[in-house]
Design a protein around this motif. Structure first.
Motif, mmCIF file in Angstrom:
data_model
loop_
_atom_site.group_PDB
_atom_site.id
_atom_site.type_symbol
_atom_site.label_atom_id
_atom_site.label_comp_id
_atom_site.label_asym_id
_atom_site.label_seq_id
_atom_site.Cartn_x
_atom_site.Cartn_y
_atom_site.Cartn_z
ATOM 1 N N GLY A 1 29.849 160.549 -3.140
ATOM 2 C CA GLY A 1 29.524 161.956 -2.916
ATOM 3 C C GLY A 1 29.309 162.680 -4.227
ATOM 4 O O GLY A 1 28.889 162.081 -5.215
ATOM 5 N N ASP A 2 29.630 163.935 -4.241
ATOM 6 C CA ASP A 2 29.408 164.750 -5.430
ATOM 7 C C ASP A 2 30.402 164.400 -6.541
ATOM 8 O O ASP A 2 31.412 163.760 -6.310
ATOM 9 N N ARG B 1 5.405 139.739 1.511
ATOM 10 C CA ARG B 1 5.113 139.807 0.085
ATOM 11 C C ARG B 1 4.261 138.638 -0.413
ATOM 12 O O ARG B 1 3.392 138.824 -1.254
ATOM 13 N N TYR B 2 4.559 137.445 0.060
ATOM 14 C CA TYR B 2 3.880 136.240 -0.446
ATOM 15 C C TYR B 2 3.422 135.385 0.723
ATOM 16 O O TYR B 2 4.075 134.385 1.065
ATOM 17 N N GLU C 1 4.881 147.636 1.829
ATOM 18 C CA GLU C 1 6.158 147.506 2.521
ATOM 19 C C GLU C 1 6.445 148.661 3.471
ATOM 20 O O GLU C 1 7.519 148.728 4.073
ATOM 21 N N LEU D 1 -4.533 139.317 -10.682
ATOM 22 C CA LEU D 1 -3.105 139.586 -10.504
ATOM 23 C C LEU D 1 -2.816 140.035 -9.071
ATOM 24 O O LEU D 1 -1.838 139.599 -8.440
ATOM 25 N N ARG E 1 -0.446 138.139 -6.240
ATOM 26 C CA ARG E 1 0.676 138.791 -5.570
ATOM 27 C C ARG E 1 0.440 138.997 -4.072
ATOM 28 O O ARG E 1 1.362 138.869 -3.275
ATOM 29 N N PRO F 1 -2.289 137.788 -1.559
ATOM 30 C CA PRO F 1 -3.530 137.040 -1.297
ATOM 31 C C PRO F 1 -4.366 137.618 -0.156
ATOM 32 O O PRO F 1 -5.558 137.336 -0.069
ATOM 33 N N SER G 1 23.059 158.360 -12.560
ATOM 34 C CA SER G 1 23.392 158.906 -11.248
ATOM 35 C C SER G 1 23.504 160.430 -11.215
ATOM 36 O O SER G 1 22.933 161.061 -10.344
ATOM 37 N N LYS H 1 25.518 164.856 -5.107
ATOM 38 C CA LYS H 1 25.081 163.496 -4.840
ATOM 39 C C LYS H 1 23.588 163.497 -4.556
ATOM 40 O O LYS H 1 23.085 164.353 -3.828
#
Lengths: 342, 342, 342, 342
Positions: free
Chosen positions: A275-276, B45-46, D22, D41, D45, D47, D246, D281
């Motif tokens: 959290g914070d 991904r592949y 994704e 490239l 990665r 195809p 963070s 947070k």
């Protein structure tokens, strides 16, 4: 107006003199040091303070009500005992004495004469440490899990005491005050790198009846200065960094969460909660000023100081046991403060 | 062109696949994971990499010359042994195995078959760690005094291994590589705060025949992330902070000086020396990329990897002994790597 | 033995008194402040120093050879002129005076009487600033590209001068000393957020005949304290962080590299070069102590101080022009230090 | 399922492809780059993604609903206009276009065709920036006093745009979003240190009708990376440090207090208030993932993105005016976004 005598004008002595000189209700009558050049320095700074190389002059002086002892550890017991017998209130630099036995004698002597016996556990008088104690007491951290402290730097090599007595003394007194519990056993390990000199790096672990562990790293040979303590609870956690200029205490609303799985403990899901973060405002009053005020108040009111002889004794006891453990390569040693155990 | 199979697509598996996919001379033929959703992710991904839930498919595949095992520790031994028996070169995530005995069997199996057995002690392949080793080897630090490491954060709670096996494994492999010496005894202490779960905080001390001490603090329950190692020598000292974006290794020209007094050792004057600080430029090549390259080179040349089975064994041995010490509240335990001792 | 009078016992006065009291060859004869409680404080600390609310007592006192003026800016000129006319050597707090014209008069008066006139550009007497000047002078940075300084915090709000005169005065004097060049034009912009009060945040840019830019950010209303200067050269670069406890000056072996392409400048390849970082050891002697020593030496030897009246004048000139620019929303203003321009 | 085409596979292109690949509901149909090795490239990665050196192939492809333009600034306008005319939704890397006029044309074209036009002001999609906006909107900072931003490092030297267009574009878009107000005038100053190359260091000041000042320091030639913004209000203040792992946003309960004196404003007492610090947070979701989601949602719902063409226009306008001011040595230039002013 309380008259003060200060014995020892090395590192801490000047800080005590400065704070007492500027405190209302206090007056520094005399100071003592064996080194002429230190006395000359006092003269230049405070021409009205009486200086001497013989501490007995101070003990005999009826204008002196209280004595601050800021000398090497080995001399604490003897000077403090004489001062108490001369009916002076006594404040002793940390650690209170070189042995548990000595601390006990001083405590009894002070009690018998109804004099104030106080030990300078300086950090206890900082707002940072007081705030942490309050947070722990109020339960904001939840159950305490661990206390981890690092106090290292390229420091002044002591010849008479090992690094535990020089540095860990601070952290043990802070830990004791903040957590409010005492360890049941201690293990320590350390190394001396210079022939004929005491240990310069050491690690100390405190075991408790509660499921808490406390650990301390002290080191005179570190390239950087670190003064950092982590206190972990199951509800919140603290990072206390004494080198931070203002946000010395940071409270993290982080912890772990447990969710029992269907198949019981083997399926237990341990999750994290983040959290914070919050850094309470801290007063910047110099600790020694608060502490000097407290000493004077205790003398006036006949009350027990926060860092009284017993607090001093507890820390000396931990150091004594840790040194014993260190001689046995970290074998843990039980603590016992009953008279019978010593 | 070396064909690779990757077993386990959890935390480290994807990093291995990514690095091998983009490395010249390497080809990822197949990957294996028990979880369908992880296989689906690989597919997205592949699309050209073969996926399976049965690792035996990979071991049987003649297009696969080498296998990366990135599964939980408990399965390392069995998978690695089968892979070696299927005549695959093997790279295993750290720690190599769950026991010393298992590591020894793998080492022998690989030696007999002239296969490469390598353990992923990742940090050994960073420029930071290699630079520190070079500085120590060249004597720039002088005699080593201590090695102190802190690796703490609010991390992923492991259920199958304690925090030493999860975190200290990194630091033990770094220490071993940088200092080039092995401890003669180990003591460790730790606490488990969650019922039924392994220790989540631990302290480990290594003793050496030399007058060196190494100490490790690992903690899954810390509010802040710390990755800091201090290495002290009598000539210079290092602070290695892995969280620093660029100056990860700082070399401090600090140390202590000794001046013999007239009356010998009791008059010894210990002084401090403080000079410049210096942070060598470090390459930012990803460790895994360097490491994958090294694995492929070792396969091609039939040479022994830097982090070979024996390096893996030494770290497993330290972890095994530390865990034994932890069960005895930090009682130190001697290390013996002779076959007879196990 | 040089006798000193100190006028003003506010923020800087006590620092001057403390340093002069403990310096060999100097003696503080008297101090002056308009506030009785400040005089009482001096009395408590230094019972042998004469105190007065009338500075003329000090100027008349033949035991006083030199005067330190540590009062608000507006009074600098008048006090310094009277002190010079009373044949006292004079050290004035920064900024030297409130106007360029005033600085010029003081410089002439001191020259005519062969008295030392010095301005307290404190940072010039720190080892950090001296080291940077040396690095620049020796050409280690190569051609200077820029000087960028930030000095912000929640500071003491001044009523009589704006934030440039309060804070930028430090950085202008450092820049002038380190780079050894003077700007040809200045632009500044700032905002006052409290009605009736001076600007509390300001940005100042210096233009040079060389292809260098210097920029200063000063701010009384910042939540955190920042004291950071970047100095960029084509060979190396400096980060000077005055809040760092020990490595205040860091030298980065970084820069840009140019490769002419086949088709000339449009094909120019600008690359980066990154090497080691290095932090020279710095002496920790208090600047004021070095500075007081220098003042006494100049008086003894009749030499010109490093921060003489002309150095003070140059900084006042920059502040005066910056304030003029600030009134015109950052319109840049040419600098001219010839008498004719004023 | 929305089909995407990505034009440009340099620095940002790969990040867009990775996030779109994704993301549920999105599909990358084709990518375009002029460099064969970049296309290779992509092939390695992904195809299944179609690659081409001719962006017109993507614009003609009916399977592509939306286009991401991640090419150098100079080509943004032309590519975006063609894409809109091919009835594709368009997301353009920041800055939207090279001129205000171009932005206006794109906005009109998108509006006429009811297509989504979005600019990649990435930071607007971070939780740090969104949290700051919320704090400002809710009035927790009180009246805003200033916004001060530093974005410097040894960065990639751009040949086609100056450092303002490369770096300040981020901060102007953040400032605009967080404060919710637009400047009325801008002044900027900068220096080019490499012959034939654009300015590599610049300072930009925004003036507002409100009593607020915003200032930006951007620099390609700094030895260290700094990403720090201070936002001062009369009730609270923020430090936003994007390099903090963070606690990126820290809120300080600090400010100034005013007490009117007896004699009015000249006696005004300006005091300081310092309270707790608090770090909310923050979610660690990658900004580009949130942004891609938002783009898809806007396409689905026909809604206006947060960073729409007008937001892009406002930032381009500030950059255009700043560049004009920089050519006049920081002379401030009024902003006018009415059509008539252009």
């Amino acid at each position: 107006m309380i008259g003060f005598g200060v014995i020892g004008y090395g590192y801490w002595g000047p800080n005590w003199v400065r704070n007492l000189v500027e405190m209302a209700g206090a007056r520094v009558v005399g100071t003592c040091d064996l080194r002429k050049e230190r006395l000359a320095l006092i003269q230049a700074r405070y021409p009205t303070i009486h200086t001497t190389t013989d501490y007995r002059e101070l003990l005999k002086n009826p204008a002196i009500d209280a004595v601050v002892i800021a000398t090497p550890v080995q001399s604490h017991f003897d000077l403090a005992l004489q001062a108490l017998r001369a009916n002076k209130h006594v404040l002793v630099e940390k650690p209170l004495t070189a042995t548990v036995e000595q601390s006990m004698i001083l405590i009894e002597e002070a009690a018998r004469r109804r004099l104030v016996l106080m030990v300078d556990h300086t950090f206890v008088y900082t707002d940072a440490v007081r705030t942490m104690r309050r947070l722990v007491e109020q339960g904001l951290l939840g159950n305490i899990y661990y206390y981890d402290s690092v106090r290292v730097n390229l420091g002044l090599f002591q010849h008479d005491v090992n690094v535990l007595w020089d540095l860990a003394v601070h952290d043990l007194s802070i830990m004791e005050y903040v957590l409010g519990i005492q360890p049941s056993a201690i293990a320590a390990t350390g190394v001396a790198h210079v022939a004929g000199q005491p240990e310069d790096i050491a690690y100390l672990t405190c075991y408790f009846e509660q499921n808490v562990i406390a650990h301390f790293h002290v080191n005179w040979l570190a390239p950087v200065k670190v003064r950092r303590t982590l206190i972990g609870g199951d509800r919140q956690m603290i990072v206390y960094d004494d080198l931070e200029p203002s946000e010395k205490v940071k409270v993290y609303d982080k912890g772990i969460t447990l969710n029992g799985g269907a198949e019981g403990i083997y399926q237990l899901l341990v999750g994290y909660r983040a959290g914070d973060m919050w850094a309470p405002k801290l007063s910047t009053t110099e600790a020694l000023s608060t502490e000097a005020r407290h000493f004077v108040d205790c003398i006036h009111n006949g009350t027990q100081p926060i860092t009284d002889g017993v607090a001093g004794l507890r820390v000396v006891s931990m150091l004594e046991i840790a040194t014993r453990s260190m001689a046995q390569r970290g074998q843990s040693v039980e603590i016992c403060l009953e008279r019978a155990c010593v």
